[in-house]
Enzyme design. Structure first.
Site, PDB file in Angstrom:
ATOM      1  CB  SER A 174      71.502  64.505  37.200  1.00  0.00           C
ATOM      2  OG  SER A 174      71.215  64.177  35.869  1.00  0.00           O
TER       3      SER A 174
ATOM      4  CG  ASP B  63      67.906  65.912  35.078  1.00  0.00           C
ATOM      5  OD1 ASP B  63      67.470  65.793  33.914  1.00  0.00           O
ATOM      6  OD2 ASP B  63      68.585  65.027  35.624  1.00  0.00           O
TER       7      ASP B  63
END
Length: 519
Positions: free
Chosen positions: A122, A390
């Protein structure tokens, strides 16, 4: 027996207990509503969709506001399953259901690889979205010249990338972050902090001797200079312990203390520096009058907030993602210049890592609910809304289940009255994981850690695979399921939303937001 009727365009699904073969099973009966599907159904839907597409007119106005929604780990398979899950939960046809953000007019694909990995985490993926530059895994808003764990602060400062939130701050806009994870976790942290290790969330995690500031401190310290803006107006999520000194007891859990070893109480500092209001439970949160509040810090858990499925059981009570988003918008909208808001459904990712599809899908639906309420509140004529992820996960939807089969259930083929069998003679579920913890019938976060088990370790015939604590089977045994590397979707509506098209580098999202805001 288990009967399936698939001629209805909207299907009512009823859970019932079934006796079959001397075993107590869980099955589903699908009952058709009044309207039946036939060829004309698809003709009408196709013509209506085409007509709607023809009516689309690009909005080239500048955006006053930008709201970026991030479903952490919400890959396309998660969106598909969440769509079906939500529809079936409402007694509707899950397959033809739409999540709120799927109704936005513009869609594109986002390539999620990082500067140094095919499958990213992430930190670099969110960095790409909010800075327009791809970087290395574990790095937050620094360029790829920096490797993980770099302790030299001079090098870190030289590699800083300005974020869309920081640009908004410098332009006089209000800014906010909302997350169901810790607000110092990678996705929210990338909007306001710059560090060589995403895990340096409080000072005791930073190596002794390094001058690189921890992420929690940067939420305050990075806005100390006049040219940097006046600081975030809203920060709501989890992560209390990263803001409190280790001499202070947590207000919700007396057995816990803060984690900071530098003596700083960042909650008090945030309140004093920014003249902010602070809340840590739902009662306090609900009492906040957004129209009379200029700044709001809310930290509702020592670590991450509860999963949506577990939220009602929280000791002190927690607001939902929808409630946090709504209040954030009301506070930020007081600024006549506009605002930038990032909203993360962070726990979709955590449930997938645990191999627990029920909670992952529940939190994805919670994100859809937050987007729905947002679209009811804001004006898409002046507000750009982007919904994306993401990265993805190794979450799969497979087999040939009949239309209307429960998405978390075992596969039943069309025309069959029995569960489909794998080559080992046992039934299998529609959803599973390529790797991870593997099969466990019932397990909650409060129990002892799970020992990873791969493959077909138990006959699922008599097991309720729709139970919230059921963990799906996995092919490769790992202590934590991994991310997936495939593209994720981008949905958009509002000013400049038509620029969301094609298959783009993930960093492209930044340039669309920047263009929309006129920076």
């Amino acid at each position: 027996m288990i009967h399936h009727v698939i001629r209805a365009s909207f299907i009512k699904i009823d859970l019932l207990k079934v006796i079959w073969g001397g075993l107590f099973l869980v099955g589903y009966v699908t009952q058709p509503e009044a309207q039946a599907e036939d060829a004309s159904t698809w003709v009408k839907k196709g013509e209506a969709a085409l007509a709607a597409a023809k009516r689309l007119t690009p909005n080239n106005k500048p955006a006053k506001n930008v709201i970026l929604f991030v479903g952490d780990g919400m890959g396309i398979s998660t969106i598909t399953a969440a769509r079906i899950f939500q529809g079936q939960s409402k007694g509707m046809d899950g397959e033809s259901n739409q999540l709120s953000f799927e109704k936005l007019p513009y869609v594109a694909l986002s390539k999620t690889y990082s500067a140094n990995q095919q499958t990213a985490d992430s930190a670099p993926t969110m960095t790409a979205m909010v800075t327009g530059v791809k970087t290395n895994d574990g790095i937050l808003s620094l360029n790829q010249s920096i490797l993980s764990d770099e302790e030299d602060n001079a090098k870190v400062q030289a590699a800083k990338l300005i974020t869309i939130l920081e640009l908004a701050e410098r332009s006089g806009l209000s800014t906010g972050i909302v997350s169901t994870a810790r607000i110092t976790h990678a996705t929210p942290a990338a909007t306001y902090s710059h560090t060589s290790n995403r895990d340096w969330e409080d000072n005791h995690q930073v190596p002794i001797g390094s001058q690189v500031k921890d992420i929690a401190a940067q939420l305050i310290d990075n806005f100390a200079e006049k040219h940097s803006g006046n600081g975030l107006e809203v920060a709501l999520g989890g992560g209390r312990t990263n803001f409190l000194p280790n001499t202070l007891t947590d207000p919700e859990y007396p057995e816990m203390k803060g984690r900071r070893t530098d003596g700083r109480n960042l909650v008090e500092e945030f309140k004093q520096k920014f003249n902010a209001h602070y809340v840590w439970n739902s009662t306090q949160f609900n009492a906040v009058d957004a129209k009379k509040t200029q700044r709001l810090l809310g930290l509702f858990e020592p670590s991450h907030m509860q999963y949506e499925h577990d939220r009602s059981k929280d000791v002190a009570g927690e607001p939902s993602l929808t409630e946090m988003t709504e209040k954030a918008i009301d506070i930020l909208a007081q600024n006549k210049k506009g605002y930038f808001l990032m909203v993360e459904a962070g726990r979709i990712d955590h449930a997938h890592h645990a191999g627990n599809a029920y909670r992952a899908l529940s939190d994805a639906v919670a994100l859809s609910d937050a987007v729905k309420r947002t679209l009811e509140k804001i004006d898409l004529d002046n507000t750009l809304v982007i919904v994306t992820a993401d990265h993805s996960h190794t979450f799969t939807i497979a087999g040939y289940p009949v239309r209307g089969n429960p998405i978390l259930g075992k596969v039943v083929n069309p025309g069959s009255a029995d569960f489909a069998k794998a080559s080992d003679g046992k039934p299998y579920t529609t959803v599973s994981y390529s790797n991870g913890l593997g099969f466990h019938e019932h397990h909650s976060e409060t129990e002892a850690p799970i020992v990873p088990r791969s493959g077909r370790v138990q006959d699922l015939t008599a097991i309720d695979t729709t139970n919230p604590n059921y963990h799906q089977e996995a092919t490769v045994p790992l202590k934590s399921e991994t991310h997936g590397a495939e593209d994720v979707a981008i949905f958009a509506g509002g000013p400049k939303a038509h620029l969301i098209q094609g298959a783009q580098e993930q960093s492209y999202i930044f340039y669309v937001m920047k263009e929309a805001l006129g920076f």
